[in-house]
Design a protein around this motif. Sequence first.
Motif, short mmCIF file in Angstrom:
data_model
loop_
_atom_site.label_atom_id
_atom_site.label_comp_id
_atom_site.label_asym_id
_atom_site.label_seq_id
_atom_site.Cartn_x
_atom_site.Cartn_y
_atom_site.Cartn_z
N VAL A 276 0.83 -1.19 0.00
CA VAL A 276 0.00 0.00 0.00
C VAL A 276 0.87 1.24 0.00
O VAL A 276 0.62 2.18 -0.75
CB VAL A 276 -0.91 -0.04 1.23
N THR A 277 1.94 1.23 0.82
CA THR A 277 2.81 2.39 0.89
C THR A 277 3.42 2.69 -0.48
O THR A 277 3.45 3.83 -0.91
CB THR A 277 3.93 2.13 1.91
N PHE A 278 3.90 1.64 -1.15
CA PHE A 278 4.53 1.86 -2.47
C PHE A 278 3.51 2.42 -3.46
O PHE A 278 3.80 3.35 -4.21
CB PHE A 278 5.12 0.56 -3.01
N LEU A 279 2.32 1.83 -3.45
CA LEU A 279 1.27 2.31 -4.37
C LEU A 279 0.94 3.76 -4.09
O LEU A 279 0.79 4.57 -5.02
CB LEU A 279 0.00 1.50 -4.16
N VAL A 280 0.83 4.08 -2.80
CA VAL A 280 0.49 5.44 -2.40
C VAL A 280 1.53 6.41 -2.91
O VAL A 280 1.22 7.44 -3.51
CB VAL A 280 0.40 5.51 -0.86
N VAL A 281 2.81 6.04 -2.74
CA VAL A 281 3.89 6.92 -3.17
C VAL A 281 3.79 7.17 -4.67
O VAL A 281 3.88 8.30 -5.14
CB VAL A 281 5.24 6.28 -2.81
N VAL A 282 3.58 6.09 -5.42
CA VAL A 282 3.52 6.24 -6.87
C VAL A 282 2.35 7.12 -7.27
O VAL A 282 2.48 8.01 -8.12
CB VAL A 282 3.41 4.85 -7.53
N SER A 283 1.21 6.90 -6.63
CA SER A 283 0.05 7.65 -7.07
C SER A 283 0.13 9.10 -6.62
O SER A 283 -0.31 10.00 -7.33
CB SER A 283 -1.20 6.95 -6.59
N VAL A 284 0.73 9.33 -5.45
CA VAL A 284 0.90 10.72 -5.02
C VAL A 284 1.90 11.44 -5.92
O VAL A 284 1.73 12.59 -6.28
CB VAL A 284 1.35 10.77 -3.54
N GLY A 285 2.96 10.73 -6.33
CA GLY A 285 3.98 11.36 -7.16
C GLY A 285 3.52 11.53 -8.60
O GLY A 285 3.97 12.42 -9.29
N GLY A 286 2.61 10.68 -9.05
CA GLY A 286 2.23 10.70 -10.45
C GLY A 286 3.01 9.64 -11.19
O GLY A 286 4.23 9.71 -11.24
N ALA A 287 2.31 8.64 -11.75
CA ALA A 287 2.99 7.50 -12.36
C ALA A 287 3.89 7.94 -13.49
O ALA A 287 3.50 8.76 -14.32
CB ALA A 287 1.97 6.48 -12.84
N GLY A 288 5.10 7.41 -13.53
CA GLY A 288 6.01 7.67 -14.64
C GLY A 288 6.89 8.88 -14.48
O GLY A 288 7.64 9.21 -15.38
N SER A 289 6.84 9.55 -13.33
CA SER A 289 7.64 10.74 -13.18
C SER A 289 8.67 10.55 -12.07
O SER A 289 8.31 10.28 -10.92
CB SER A 289 6.74 11.92 -12.86
N ILE A 290 9.97 10.71 -12.40
CA ILE A 290 11.01 10.54 -11.38
C ILE A 290 11.01 11.68 -10.37
O ILE A 290 11.00 11.43 -9.16
CB ILE A 290 12.39 10.38 -12.04
N PRO A 291 10.99 12.95 -10.82
CA PRO A 291 10.95 14.03 -9.81
C PRO A 291 9.70 13.93 -8.93
O PRO A 291 9.78 14.15 -7.71
CB PRO A 291 10.92 15.30 -10.64
N GLY A 292 8.57 13.58 -9.54
CA GLY A 292 7.34 13.45 -8.76
C GLY A 292 7.48 12.38 -7.70
O GLY A 292 7.12 12.58 -6.54
#
Lengths: 287, 335
Positions: free
Chosen positions: A224-240
């Motif tokens: 869940v934590t990993f998914l949350v991070v990806v979705s908060v950052g925006g999928a496919g963006s390294i700076p995000g």
Amino acid sequence: MQTVFSIGVDALAYGMVLFVISIGLSVTMGLMRVVNLAHGAFAMIGGYIASYAARDLGLAYAFAVLLAVFGTILIAIPVERLLYRRIYGQPELTQVLMTIGITFCVIGIANYVFGPTLKTIPTPESLRAPVSLGFRTVSAHRLFVIACGAAVALGLWYFIERTAFGVKLRASVDNAAMAAALGVKTEVVYAVSFAVAVGLAAFGGVVGAELLPIEPYYALRYMVTFLVVVSVGGAGSIPGALAACLLLGAIDTTGRYLMPEFGEFFFYLAVIAIVWIFPRGLAGRAK
Amino acid sequence: MALTMNTETLSTARDRRARLTRDAVGVLVILAVAVLGYLLFPNNLALLTRITAIALLVLSLDLVTGYCGVATLGHAALFGAGAYGAGIAAAHFGITDPIAMLAVGVVAGALAGLVSGAVVLRAHGLPQLVLSIAIIHLAHEAANKASGWTGGSDGLAGIMPDAVFGLYPFDLWGRTAYVFGIVLLIAAFVILRQIVRSPFGMLCRGIKQDPLRVRAMGASVHGTLIRMYAISGAVAGAGGALNALSTQVVGLDSLSFTLSAEALVMLVLGGTGSLYGALIGTLSFLWFEDVVSAANPFHWLTIVGALLIAVVLFAPKGLYGSLAALLERRGRTDR
């Protein structure tokens, strides 16, 4: 002051671990549009391999890390060939189910083979000693983790922005069909980025084993934590992803230090607030 | 979409009667399975009642996921709201009449549905999934923290429901709870059949297929989905209240991510977008879980995982959906 400083170091280290593990997830999700809930399972497999190599076989730490990364990639290749290939382009619900199924299988097998106990990865002497920064002493392991995160971020940035493969990768993320029409072998791009993503997950799992301990339910607990991070950052963006990891790492660590009885309450509150304000993530682009 | 609208407007009295007959058959099948369960496992009624309560949760998940296309991994929040609503009403406010507790659970579930619907519908795709996960974790932590009201991790005890209608007390064997649950399930089933077939239900299916077109037709996508979420919350709340009534304890596990994920697994195993699919999925999953975890608790998770992968690969429409498709294909070749 001492508290603020140690919160800062821990938050940075935690954020970097999150980043190393989840950046691969972010890239593959942006590229292949697969909601991969099994990503944490690969980090866990890496941790188990490293633990087995370093503790039971007595290999050197660096060698154990390498073995974990390549061993996990070797395990992941047939999984990608046989299972993930079928769910590219399928509805999200199908992908969620398939990858949850893979996660459950991995947990069950890990539980059976390695038992339900926590596995430690013995670190070399040089990483265990505290390091003096002149005005404070910090655990060397934390510094090592932070350095690893920075190295991964820089390396990925170079790989994606400056190499020919990175150009193809970005083209495929933007428009896979058009990239394929222009002669980019998207199959190869997919396979390579999946392997890199899994390798990074394993690397993060090993390096971060002191912060996210390796046990059979690792895959489910931190998924869940990993998914949350990806979705908060925006999928496919390294700076995000980097921004999301550092931000959420800071919120989570601060919450744990100052109000441990609230558990992850503030973490999830922050997640809801951020996704509410940025429904596509911090660095998400409009479709 | 256009086709279903046409058949809907052209539906004759005979069509309606045929559908009512099909509903009656559905109710009879549920009743038959319930009676069979009662006769076959008279010592295991607690499990059967739990299956009934979870079936209500999965039905309610089907309303938002199967009919509206909203992917959520946080649906247990509505179930837990119903369970804690009914439990707190009984333990702290002395509302011990089972029907009143059920009503409190339904209202609490509907309110939780409104709130979580408002949050979840804010985003689409992966962020939507993450929002739903965040909601269930937030609810879990909140219930854990508010231990004065919820009992925290010890669970909420001291729920002593009165006899149903003052006539049938909740006995040690769980017979009353079982009958109560089955009646509740059948009532919910009949009501939901009407709802999913109504113009409102059709609108929800339209939104699942193409929200843009529905908006162009002048209907409110967000408003419709929120309403469906509230209805779904009421059903899940009824399931939670049933669970609180039958076990007389409410634990934090009723607000867990695991329960949400399992409910989704059951729904997809049975087949989304069909109330029968939801029921069949719940029954087969929980029965399977009971058998396998009794036989070998260690391999339980591995087997569930393998089962999930197999369903995705070989029966992507779920048990009921694949069966229905098979029968339809056979019917067509016969003709």
